[in-house]
Design a protein around this motif. Structure first.
Motif, PDB file in Angstrom:
ATOM      1  N   ARG A  96     -56.633  -3.579 -45.676  1.00 28.78           N
ATOM      2  CA  ARG A  96     -56.181  -3.448 -44.072  1.00 28.78           C
ATOM      3  C   ARG A  96     -55.009  -2.906 -43.732  1.00 28.78           C
ATOM      4  NH1 ARG A  96     -58.723  -8.374 -40.496  1.00 28.78           N
ATOM      5  NH2 ARG A  96     -58.367  -7.160 -38.460  1.00 28.78           N
ATOM      6  N   LEU A  97     -53.872  -3.089 -44.604  1.00 30.00           N
ATOM      7  CA  LEU A  97     -52.671  -2.358 -44.285  1.00 30.00           C
ATOM      8  C   LEU A  97     -52.809  -0.906 -44.450  1.00 30.00           C
ATOM      9  CD1 LEU A  97     -49.695  -2.648 -43.868  1.00 30.00           C
ATOM     10  CD2 LEU A  97     -49.274  -2.844 -46.295  1.00 30.00           C
ATOM     11  N   LEU A  98     -53.736  -0.433 -45.357  1.00 30.57           N
ATOM     12  CA  LEU A  98     -53.859   1.134 -45.337  1.00 30.57           C
ATOM     13  C   LEU A  98     -54.511   1.562 -44.385  1.00 30.57           C
ATOM     14  CD1 LEU A  98     -53.991   3.670 -46.963  1.00 30.57           C
ATOM     15  CD2 LEU A  98     -56.069   2.755 -48.320  1.00 30.57           C
ATOM     16  N   SER A  99     -55.319   0.818 -43.641  1.00 29.39           N
ATOM     17  CA  SER A  99     -56.148   1.479 -42.450  1.00 29.39           C
ATOM     18  C   SER A  99     -55.078   1.359 -41.397  1.00 29.39           C
ATOM     19  CB  SER A  99     -57.284   0.368 -42.109  1.00 29.39           C
ATOM     20  OG  SER A  99     -58.097   0.126 -43.149  1.00 29.39           O
ATOM     21  N   ALA A 100     -54.170   0.540 -41.345  1.00 29.12           N
ATOM     22  CA  ALA A 100     -53.067   0.513 -40.104  1.00 29.12           C
ATOM     23  C   ALA A 100     -52.174   1.668 -40.379  1.00 29.12           C
ATOM     24  CB  ALA A 100     -52.360  -0.721 -40.207  1.00 29.12           C
ATOM     25  N   VAL A 101     -51.717   1.976 -41.630  1.00 32.60           N
ATOM     26  CA  VAL A 101     -51.016   3.356 -42.032  1.00 32.60           C
ATOM     27  C   VAL A 101     -51.892   4.646 -41.461  1.00 32.60           C
ATOM     28  CG1 VAL A 101     -49.979   4.614 -43.386  1.00 32.60           C
ATOM     29  CG2 VAL A 101     -49.824   2.362 -43.783  1.00 32.60           C
ATOM     30  N   ARG A 102     -53.035   4.714 -41.675  1.00 31.10           N
ATOM     31  CA  ARG A 102     -53.736   5.654 -41.335  1.00 31.10           C
ATOM     32  C   ARG A 102     -54.091   5.724 -39.667  1.00 31.10           C
ATOM     33  NH1 ARG A 102     -58.518   5.008 -46.166  1.00 31.10           N
ATOM     34  NH2 ARG A 102     -57.345   6.617 -47.688  1.00 31.10           N
ATOM     35  N   ALA A 103     -54.227   4.552 -39.160  1.00 27.09           N
ATOM     36  CA  ALA A 103     -54.369   4.417 -37.822  1.00 27.09           C
ATOM     37  C   ALA A 103     -52.793   5.315 -37.234  1.00 27.09           C
ATOM     38  CB  ALA A 103     -54.358   3.277 -37.159  1.00 27.09           C
ATOM     39  N   ALA A 104     -51.930   4.771 -37.943  1.00 22.41           N
ATOM     40  CA  ALA A 104     -50.461   5.432 -37.348  1.00 22.41           C
ATOM     41  C   ALA A 104     -50.603   6.871 -37.490  1.00 22.41           C
ATOM     42  CB  ALA A 104     -49.341   4.837 -38.071  1.00 22.41           C
ATOM     43  N   GLY A 105     -51.124   7.477 -38.569  1.00 18.82           N
ATOM     44  CA  GLY A 105     -51.337   8.958 -38.678  1.00 18.82           C
ATOM     45  C   GLY A 105     -52.109   9.561 -37.744  1.00 18.82           C
ATOM     46  N   ARG A 106     -52.856   8.874 -36.833  1.00 19.34           N
ATOM     47  CA  ARG A 106     -53.797   9.323 -36.022  1.00 19.34           C
ATOM     48  C   ARG A 106     -53.087   8.821 -34.337  1.00 19.34           C
ATOM     49  NH1 ARG A 106     -57.231   6.778 -39.441  1.00 19.34           N
ATOM     50  NH2 ARG A 106     -57.927   5.380 -37.799  1.00 19.34           N
ATOM     51  N   MET A 107     -52.016   8.299 -34.561  1.00 17.82           N
ATOM     52  CA  MET A 107     -51.236   7.865 -33.427  1.00 17.82           C
ATOM     53  C   MET A 107     -52.302   6.910 -32.581  1.00 17.82           C
ATOM     54  SD  MET A 107     -49.034  11.019 -32.088  1.00 17.82           S
ATOM     55  CE  MET A 107     -48.388  10.175 -30.775  1.00 17.82           C
ATOM     56  N   ARG A 108     -53.175   6.066 -33.092  1.00 18.18           N
ATOM     57  CA  ARG A 108     -54.287   5.297 -32.549  1.00 18.18           C
ATOM     58  C   ARG A 108     -54.041   3.984 -32.963  1.00 18.18           C
ATOM     59  NH1 ARG A 108     -59.964   7.951 -32.819  1.00 18.18           N
ATOM     60  NH2 ARG A 108     -60.593   6.040 -31.425  1.00 18.18           N
ATOM     61  N   ILE A 109     -52.730   3.276 -32.721  1.00 20.96           N
ATOM     62  CA  ILE A 109     -52.283   1.936 -33.525  1.00 20.96           C
ATOM     63  C   ILE A 109     -52.563   0.860 -32.474  1.00 20.96           C
ATOM     64  CG2 ILE A 109     -50.922   0.731 -34.937  1.00 20.96           C
ATOM     65  CD1 ILE A 109     -49.071   3.098 -35.194  1.00 20.96           C
ATOM     66  N   THR A 110     -53.137  -0.414 -32.915  1.00 18.28           N
ATOM     67  CA  THR A 110     -53.516  -1.142 -31.994  1.00 18.28           C
ATOM     68  C   THR A 110     -52.455  -2.448 -32.072  1.00 18.28           C
ATOM     69  OG1 THR A 110     -54.686  -2.633 -33.676  1.00 18.28           O
ATOM     70  CG2 THR A 110     -56.324  -1.046 -32.468  1.00 18.28           C
ATOM     71  N   GLY A 111     -52.269  -3.118 -31.093  1.00 13.96           N
ATOM     72  CA  GLY A 111     -51.168  -4.254 -31.259  1.00 13.96           C
ATOM     73  C   GLY A 111     -51.286  -5.067 -32.740  1.00 13.96           C
ATOM     74  N   ALA A 112     -52.551  -5.441 -33.078  1.00 11.10           N
ATOM     75  CA  ALA A 112     -52.809  -6.278 -34.393  1.00 11.10           C
ATOM     76  C   ALA A 112     -52.174  -5.210 -35.542  1.00 11.10           C
ATOM     77  CB  ALA A 112     -54.038  -6.614 -34.513  1.00 11.10           C
ATOM     78  N   GLN A 113     -52.384  -3.960 -35.515  1.00  8.46           N
ATOM     79  CA  GLN A 113     -51.931  -3.037 -36.485  1.00  8.46           C
ATOM     80  C   GLN A 113     -50.594  -2.907 -36.491  1.00  8.46           C
ATOM     81  OE1 GLN A 113     -54.566   0.138 -35.771  1.00  8.46           O
ATOM     82  NE2 GLN A 113     -55.905  -0.275 -37.190  1.00  8.46           N
ATOM     83  N   TRP A 114     -49.874  -2.646 -35.157  1.00  8.50           N
ATOM     84  CA  TRP A 114     -48.302  -2.681 -35.004  1.00  8.50           C
ATOM     85  C   TRP A 114     -47.751  -3.963 -35.967  1.00  8.50           C
ATOM     86  CZ3 TRP A 114     -45.208   1.210 -34.415  1.00  8.50           C
ATOM     87  CH2 TRP A 114     -45.747   2.193 -33.789  1.00  8.50           C
ATOM     88  N   LEU A 115     -48.458  -5.004 -35.307  1.00 11.26           N
ATOM     89  CA  LEU A 115     -47.791  -6.402 -36.247  1.00 11.26           C
ATOM     90  C   LEU A 115     -47.971  -6.311 -37.680  1.00 11.26           C
ATOM     91  CD1 LEU A 115     -49.102  -9.121 -33.478  1.00 11.26           C
ATOM     92  CD2 LEU A 115     -46.808  -8.563 -33.869  1.00 11.26           C
ATOM     93  N   MET A 116     -48.878  -5.864 -38.016  1.00 13.21           N
ATOM     94  CA  MET A 116     -48.987  -5.860 -39.505  1.00 13.21           C
ATOM     95  C   MET A 116     -48.200  -5.045 -40.268  1.00 13.21           C
ATOM     96  SD  MET A 116     -52.741  -4.843 -41.569  1.00 13.21           S
ATOM     97  CE  MET A 116     -53.528  -6.165 -40.552  1.00 13.21           C
TER      98      MET A 116
END
Length: 263
Positions: A194-214
């Motif tokens: 799940r942390l990896l998914s958040a990093v990949r979301a950052a790579g697409r500039m599509r980070i949710t608030g929950a992913q920012w917190l993670m």
């Protein structure tokens, strides 16, 4: 496109009887005729069902499925769990029906409760060297580790996350891309998917608030070894972003002042 390339021609592993469901689901994906059963077959299949560890085509399909989980499945599950006030087992059963074995991209654990401590109106937790959480309302969380360690952060649904400056999101995007191309170290472990998914979301500039917190509360070692320059640069970008976030308490105060002025 990734599914079409994987089944044209099919890899030997897909011809095995046990992977027939995955094979049919990939064909449906290639033909844009996916039903719910096809999604479940793909999201619950382990990585080895798509091809060998050296297969770039199989890896690409698996990464696309992880993006689907990060961008659509996980946020929907989190929202339904919060809305229903479900029990402690809800996070693990929200992706597939009861009884379905989930081992693939959707088989991810929830955020570590040792990293995020939602605040409430109950009695304050005992202060120990590993815990300094305080009770300040359900709209904020205390970061007990990571780039924002010690900060009182806005909740996952707070609009403050959408206001992150473009230059910081672009900085994070470039460093996130280098961090997971290819994926190395602890980020490859199942418990960190799940942390990896958040990093990949950052790579697409599509980070949710929950992913920012993670990302903000993940310890430095979760991103790579102490010698990893890529992990260090990504962590430093997170620290810059954390320094920009206005403390949740200040946001609440500012909102009250604006309401008072309007009144």
């Amino acid at each position: 496109m990734a599914a079409h390339r994987l089944v044209s021609p099919e890899q030997p592993v897909l011809r095995e009887k046990k992977n027939s469901g995955v094979r049919y689901a990939l064909r449906a994906a290639a033909g844009r005729r996916m039903a719910g059963k096809h999604w479940l077959a793909l999201l619950g299949a382990p990585r080895e069902s798509f091809g060998s560890a050296r297969s770039e085509r199989a890896q690409r399909v698996f990464e696309v499925l992880e993006q689907v989980v990060a961008d659509y499945v996980a946020p929907a599950v989190d929202e339904s769990v919060l809305g229903a006030k479900a029990g402690p087992d809800a996070g693990g059963d929200g992706v597939a029906p009861q009884g379905a074995a989930v081992e693939g991209p959707a088989g991810v654990p929830g955020p570590s409760q040792t990293q995020l401590q939602p605040t409430d109106d109950g009695p304050p937790a005992p202060v120990t060297p590993a815990s300094t959480s305080t009770s300040t309302g359900a709209s904020s969380v205390r970061a007990e580790s990571g780039a924002a360690c010690g900060q009182l952060l806005p909740g996952a649904d707070a609009p403050a996350w959408e206001g992150m400056p473009l230059h910081l999101r672009q900085l994070l995007r470039g460093r996130a891309y280098h961090l997971v191309t290819p994926v190395q170290g602890k980020l490859k472990q199942k418990e960190n998917r799940r942390l990896l998914s958040a990093v990949r979301a950052a790579g697409r500039m599509r980070i949710t608030g929950a992913q920012w917190l993670m990302l903000m509360t993940a310890p430095r070692e979760a991103f790579g070894s102490p010698r990893s320059l890529r992990a260090q640069m990504f962590y430093e970008a997170l620290e810059q972003a954390a320094a920009h976030i206005e403390p949740a308490g200040d946001q609440d105060t500012g909102a009250r002042l604006q309401d008072a002025a309007a009144g």
